[in-house]
Scaffold this active site. Structure first.
Site, PDB file in Angstrom:
ATOM      1  N   CYS A 472      -4.495  -1.031  -8.577  1.00  0.00           N
ATOM      2  CA  CYS A 472      -3.343  -1.639  -7.925  1.00  0.00           C
ATOM      3  C   CYS A 472      -2.619  -2.451  -8.992  1.00  0.00           C
ATOM      4  O   CYS A 472      -2.658  -2.134 -10.173  1.00  0.00           O
ATOM      5  CB  CYS A 472      -3.766  -2.487  -6.728  1.00  0.00           C
ATOM      6  N   TYR A 473      -1.978  -3.516  -8.598  1.00  0.00           N
ATOM      7  CA  TYR A 473      -1.154  -4.293  -9.513  1.00  0.00           C
ATOM      8  C   TYR A 473      -1.986  -4.994 -10.583  1.00  0.00           C
ATOM      9  O   TYR A 473      -1.569  -5.112 -11.724  1.00  0.00           O
ATOM     10  CB  TYR A 473      -0.368  -5.323  -8.695  1.00  0.00           C
TER      11      TYR A 473
END
Length: 533
Positions: A472-473
């Site tokens: 993810c981020y």
């Protein structure tokens, strides 16, 4: 059952990142477009007041606002891609087709049942226009539902193949064939049941809005408290992109969600004061100011012999939090060793949103100082009250600093640099790392050129223990055969991980903004080709 539910929620949360993380880019570009059409800026910089620059700004902001009115489609495709086990491109394309089938099926069914509203304005009718088709207003939930349904069908039937003349109908084509009746039946079913869900959502939104500052406090606190689970964006996403975060008409278009409203209002120069719903996106005080104070406190409370190591860890983490709004490297430095500090941090985060609301501040900085400048300063003080935002931030800097320093000393909390004798700071400094390299430690030379891929894989139990890799981020997200084989200390000390989270066979390793390059290196090391998706 509890384990399966948590795994499912974490997988869904990971899939949500695909559509959610692209939307701030649209917001930044809308803000840039607004710069070229801002009346005050044009007065201050006359050479910008010409048809070319103002026209460019109008086109840029106006075209990107259209993204906000099609979030259902964006979420449908993004979530389907995120949840697909393989052939993700086909899953996204199938979700697009399913979305088109759904809206037209619902429209035709509502025409047949004479439930389609006929009139000049759809406001208050519970219906809206989606890609030129009038249906029930399901907002972003339509995209979420269709994304999940498409992924389920895709994962179940993507490997289905036929022989002879029917061979052409296998794979992704068969997925679409199965999806058509499912989507049509869903459209018919939701024509009856969605109004009840919508009433429930509206009631919840009303309850939250009526709870005022307590609701804001609870929202801000929970958004931080769920960081360890990786589910925190399941708290803020509904407020940013659905009616829970407010409903506002901007430029003749009815919008839902605080961020949607904010983006539309900054693009509409006729709006003089931003809506109160914007406060649901005012999560930057703790990121830009509070945690910096916490870092200063932890550094000053570190043992003298460990200050150099603490400084090497805390300065990059503080800069990342301030500039880009990525807080996990700091939070994971004390989350597990001193959980009481994390609870206090969560409480202060919620409290900061309440203070902003009390001072009628409408500025936001969800992704750090760069976002803060682009979103707020060009709009002027009257719209956003951004100077007060900075003042509140400075106050919270000192609150964090004083509280963290006092509690660390009072309870002898083992924050960075305060480990017991024989312990060590979990991240190596650059000097130490280079020293290891020159010492010829096996594997270190390859790490420098491969983002620690070999060490990461070894610390995760070896290649045979890794079932899937994603990110993810800020986190490397993995599914492992045996999570007990993970060497957390090695991941932290030798690869720069800020934290490791285990939930059953799901493991998340926090690396911050460089997680994308780490993921690529691990994929390359494991021989995972991009085409496998």
């Amino acid at each position: 059952m509890k384990e399966k539910l948590m795994n499912g929620m974490q997988r869904f949360a990971k899939a949500m990142f695909i559509p959610v993380l692209i939307l701030p880019i649209a917001g930044i570009l809308i803000a840039i477009g607004n710069l070229f059409t801002n009346a005050k800026l044009l007065e201050a910089v006359p050479f910008l007041n010409n048809p070319i620059t103002t026209g460019f700004g109008t086109i840029l902001s106006g075209s990107l606002v259209s993204i906000l009115t099609n979030l259902g489609l964006i979420f449908a495709v993004g979530i389907a891609v995120g949840l697909a086990n393989k052939k993700k491109a086909e899953a996204g394309f199938t979700a697009l087709l399913g979305f088109l089938v759904f809206i037209n099926a619902m429209n035709k069914f509502m025409v047949l049942t004479e439930t389609l509203f006929v009139g000049d304005s759809l406001r208050g009718t519970g219906q809206t226009m989606v890609m030129g088709v009038q249906i029930l207003d399901m907002g972003v939930f339509l995209g979420i539902i269709l994304g999940i349904v498409t992924a389920l069908v895709h994962n179940r039937f993507i490997d289905k193949e036929f022989n002879n003349a029917f061979q052409i109908y296998g794979g992704a084509r068969f997925v679409f064939i199965v999806l058509i009746p499912v989507v049509v039946l869903l459209a018919i079913a939701f024509s009856y049941v969605w109004p009840f869900f919508q009433n429930g959502i509206n009631s919840l939104g009303t309850l939250i809005n009526q709870s005022g500052n307590f609701g804001l406090f609870l929202y801000g606190m929970l958004e931080r408290l769920l960081i360890p689970t990786g589910l925190h964006h399941l708290v803020y996403t509904p407020f940013l992109y659905s009616s829970l975060g407010g409903v506002q008409e901007v430029g003749g278009v009815l919008l839902e969600g605080s961020r949607n409203i904010y983006f539309a209002e900054i693009a509409d120069n006729s709006v003089r004061v931003l809506s109160q719903s914007v406060i649901w996106d005012a999560r930057g005080i703790s990121k830009m100011f509070g945690l910096i104070g916490a870092c200063v406190a932890m550094y000053q409370m570190a043992k003298p012999e460990n200050k150099a190591k603490a400084r090497a860890i805390l300065i990059p983490a503080a800069v990342t939090s301030f500039v880009a709004g990525v807080t996990e490297p700091i939070e994971f430095s004390f989350m597990f060793v001193s959980p009481i500090l994390f609870v206090i941090h969560s409480v202060l985060s919620g409290l900061s949103m309440v203070v902003l609301n009390l001072f009628n501040v409408r500025a936001i900085g969800p992704n750090g100082f760069i976002d803060f400048l682009l979103y707020n300063v060009p709009l002027g003080i009257e719209k956003t009250g951004w100077p007060m935002y900075i003042l509140v931030g400075v106050v919270f800097f000192f609150i964090y600093y004083l509280l963290f320093r006092f509690l660390i000393g009072l309870w002898n909390l083992k924050t960075i640099g305060r480990e017991d004798e024989g312990g060590e700071v979990k991240l190596y400094t650059k000097a130490e790392y280079n020293e290891k390299k020159t010492a010829g430690i096996p594997g270190v030379a390859s790490v420098m050129n491969d983002n620690h891929a070999d060490i990461i894989v070894a610390a995760l139990g070896g290649a045979e223990n890794i079932k899937s890799v994603d990110n993810c981020y800020t986190r490397l997200r993995l599914v492992l055969g045996d999570a007990d084989r993970v060497d957390e200390d090695r991941l932290k000390s030798e690869t720069g991980a800020s934290g490791v989270i285990r939930k059953g066979d799901n493991v998340q390793v926090v690396y911050g903004l460089n997680v994308g390059s780490v993921r690529k290196s691990v994929d390359s090391y494991l021989g995972i080709a991009e085409s496998a998706d």
